[in-house]
Design a protein around this motif. Sequence first.
Motif, short mmCIF file in Angstrom:
data_model
loop_
_atom_site.label_atom_id
_atom_site.label_comp_id
_atom_site.label_asym_id
_atom_site.label_seq_id
_atom_site.Cartn_x
_atom_site.Cartn_y
_atom_site.Cartn_z
N ALA A 87 0.84 -1.21 0.00
CA ALA A 87 0.00 0.00 0.00
C ALA A 87 0.87 1.26 0.00
CB ALA A 87 -0.92 -0.02 1.21
N GLN A 88 2.00 1.18 0.70
CA GLN A 88 2.85 2.37 0.84
C GLN A 88 3.57 2.69 -0.47
OE1 GLN A 88 5.87 1.76 3.77
NE2 GLN A 88 6.66 3.81 3.43
N GLU A 89 3.59 4.00 -0.85
CA GLU A 89 4.06 4.40 -2.17
C GLU A 89 5.50 3.96 -2.48
OE1 GLU A 89 2.80 7.88 -3.81
OE2 GLU A 89 4.03 7.47 -5.57
N LEU A 90 6.45 4.25 -1.58
CA LEU A 90 7.85 3.92 -1.85
C LEU A 90 8.04 2.41 -2.02
CD1 LEU A 90 10.76 5.00 -2.12
CD2 LEU A 90 11.02 4.55 0.33
N LYS A 91 7.42 1.68 -1.13
CA LYS A 91 7.52 0.22 -1.20
C LYS A 91 7.01 -0.30 -2.55
CE LYS A 91 7.33 -1.79 3.41
NZ LYS A 91 6.41 -2.42 4.33
N ARG A 92 5.94 0.38 -3.03
CA ARG A 92 5.34 -0.03 -4.30
C ARG A 92 6.35 -0.01 -5.44
NH1 ARG A 92 -0.40 2.83 -5.32
NH2 ARG A 92 -1.52 1.67 -3.76
N TRP A 93 7.11 1.11 -5.50
CA TRP A 93 8.07 1.25 -6.61
C TRP A 93 9.16 0.19 -6.54
CZ3 TRP A 93 6.48 3.27 -10.71
CH2 TRP A 93 5.57 4.32 -10.69
N VAL A 94 9.59 -0.06 -5.32
CA VAL A 94 10.61 -1.11 -5.16
C VAL A 94 10.03 -2.45 -5.60
CG1 VAL A 94 12.09 -2.31 -3.51
CG2 VAL A 94 11.70 0.15 -3.27
N TRP A 95 8.78 -2.68 -5.15
CA TRP A 95 8.06 -3.92 -5.51
C TRP A 95 7.99 -4.08 -7.04
CZ3 TRP A 95 6.50 -7.38 -1.87
CH2 TRP A 95 5.62 -8.40 -2.26
N ILE A 96 7.59 -3.03 -7.71
CA ILE A 96 7.45 -3.07 -9.18
C ILE A 96 8.80 -3.37 -9.83
CG2 ILE A 96 6.97 -1.66 -11.23
CD1 ILE A 96 4.72 -0.32 -9.61
N ALA A 97 9.85 -2.68 -9.34
CA ALA A 97 11.19 -2.87 -9.93
C ALA A 97 11.63 -4.33 -9.79
CB ALA A 97 12.19 -1.94 -9.24
N VAL A 98 11.43 -4.89 -8.60
CA VAL A 98 11.84 -6.29 -8.39
C VAL A 98 11.00 -7.22 -9.28
CG1 VAL A 98 11.97 -8.15 -6.69
CG2 VAL A 98 12.64 -5.84 -6.04
N PHE A 99 9.71 -6.89 -9.35
CA PHE A 99 8.82 -7.73 -10.17
C PHE A 99 9.25 -7.71 -11.65
CE2 PHE A 99 4.13 -8.49 -11.56
CZ PHE A 99 4.41 -9.85 -11.71
N MET A 100 9.62 -6.52 -12.14
CA MET A 100 10.06 -6.41 -13.54
C MET A 100 11.29 -7.29 -13.77
SD MET A 100 7.93 -4.44 -14.91
CE MET A 100 8.43 -3.68 -16.37
N ALA A 101 12.23 -7.22 -12.81
CA ALA A 101 13.45 -8.01 -12.96
C ALA A 101 13.11 -9.51 -12.98
CB ALA A 101 14.41 -7.70 -11.81
N GLU A 102 12.19 -9.90 -12.11
CA GLU A 102 11.81 -11.32 -12.07
C GLU A 102 11.10 -11.75 -13.36
OE1 GLU A 102 11.28 -11.72 -7.23
OE2 GLU A 102 9.58 -11.13 -8.47
#
Length: 448
Positions: A45-60
């Motif tokens: 839910a938290q904005e900063l965490k989201r971006w990190v989450w997306i970046a990791v997801f893209m790499a995966e």
Amino acid sequence: MGKDDYLPLFETRSAKGRLLYWLYAVTVFLGVISMCAYRVRHFPAQELKRWVWIAVFMAELWNALYWLITQSVRCSPVYRYTFKDRLSQRYEEVLPGIDIFVCTADPVLEPPVMVINTVLTVMAYNYPPEKLNVYLSDDGGSEVMFYALLEASQFSKIWLPFCRKFKVEPRSPDIYFSSADEIPVDDVIFAKEWQTVKHLFQEMKERINEIMKLGRIPDELQKQHKGFREWELGASKRDHQTILEILIDGRDSKAMDVEGKPLPTLIYMAREKKPQYQHNFKAGAMNALIRVSSRISNSPIILNVDCDQYSNNSESVRDALCFFMDEEMGHNIAYVQYPQYFNNITKNDVYGNYLRIIVELELPGADAHGGPPYIGSGCFHRRDALSGKKHEQESKIDWKKENEIRVKESASTLEETAKILAGCNYEENSQWGKEVSSSPSSPTPPSR
Ligand SMILES: O=c1ccn([C@@H]2O[C@H](COP(=O)(O)OP(=O)(O)O[C@H]3O[C@H](CO)[C@@H](O)[C@H](O)[C@H]3O)[C@@H](O)[C@H]2O)c(=O)[nH]1
Ligand SMILES: [Mn+2]
């Protein structure tokens, strides 16, 4: 031979254990799906965490996509096995000529001693020597490299019979003498010759390294061969006329090794270089070699190797011919290539330099789908295929006829007439330049 009792020169076997591989692949795939589901369902839910989450997801996702694509070349590899005894029985008398191109470009980065080791491995193939033509293309235009090749032409007279007699493997003197450092003890004759040949090789190495350090050829050595005169005009790496010297003319009855057997033809070529012309790196050298060799030896099969990639198996030519000369399949095959293996790898090969997955799985995997692309070295091509001949399903090759093509001119005439084919503007406005030449946009990429 009737069609029913036809025995092929090679056979193809699929890899074993495919069921296990598929089971493994399915588990990885399920893992990928679960990973995607987890990323979507637990989106933070938290904005900063989201971006990190997306970046990791893209790499995966990227990793998963790569894995998925590679399955096409990993799922069903095929392996080829040759029957060299059948090749000898049927074709020993009509084995084709082979033109072998060794490319070098810089005597400092690619030391002449290493280059001549490679040259000696391809001269020492277990193959009729009079049918081998070895061309060294020197884009460095180096006088020292020329001197080293001249030394190799002399040393080959001892090295080739030694390899033949004692079935030496691999046939690179440097590698052979350093990997088998012990003198063979159980055979007195072998031990004696082993020591003599090793000693002669060491002496030759020292002479070449001395000249390398000196950086020029002393006057007394220059008298050994007319070829050195080519450098009198002040040839530099980027600006010189074509230098073409036939160091051993295999057709010459005086070109013999110490046992009186013929030697392979050995040629030094430095194609013309002018600063105002693009020289297209290795691709340019290969084009010049194809043209020059068509004038001098015109063999139907061409092998090309980089100067640091010695041949580690003296049967390689015969193995390749089992594919080209197979009665049923041969005419469908344009090239046969060997994977590259590397020495001096760190313990456990942590950087994956051995290229195990590529060599043992992906190349055989691509082979199952019509063959991997040309990887640039260690490859036998049919000359026809390189010169743009269209493939015809029905046109079988008459190897006997291929053998009848003989060049009759003297070595000096050939040197003079072939030089023009290595000129730097040969490709300009010519049909060759437009249709055949491999430029940087075509399959052989420039390499440096
Ligand atoms: O102007 C040049 C530059 C290079 N080379 C030769 O080309 C070969 C390959 O060049 P290198 O710089 O060693 O490239 P690598 O990246 O090590 O080689 C990879 O890429 C090459 C094609 O780009 C393939 O030929 C090789 O097999 C493959 O290992 C060597 O023998 C060089 O001497 C020339 O003949 N002329
Ligand atoms: Mn290289």
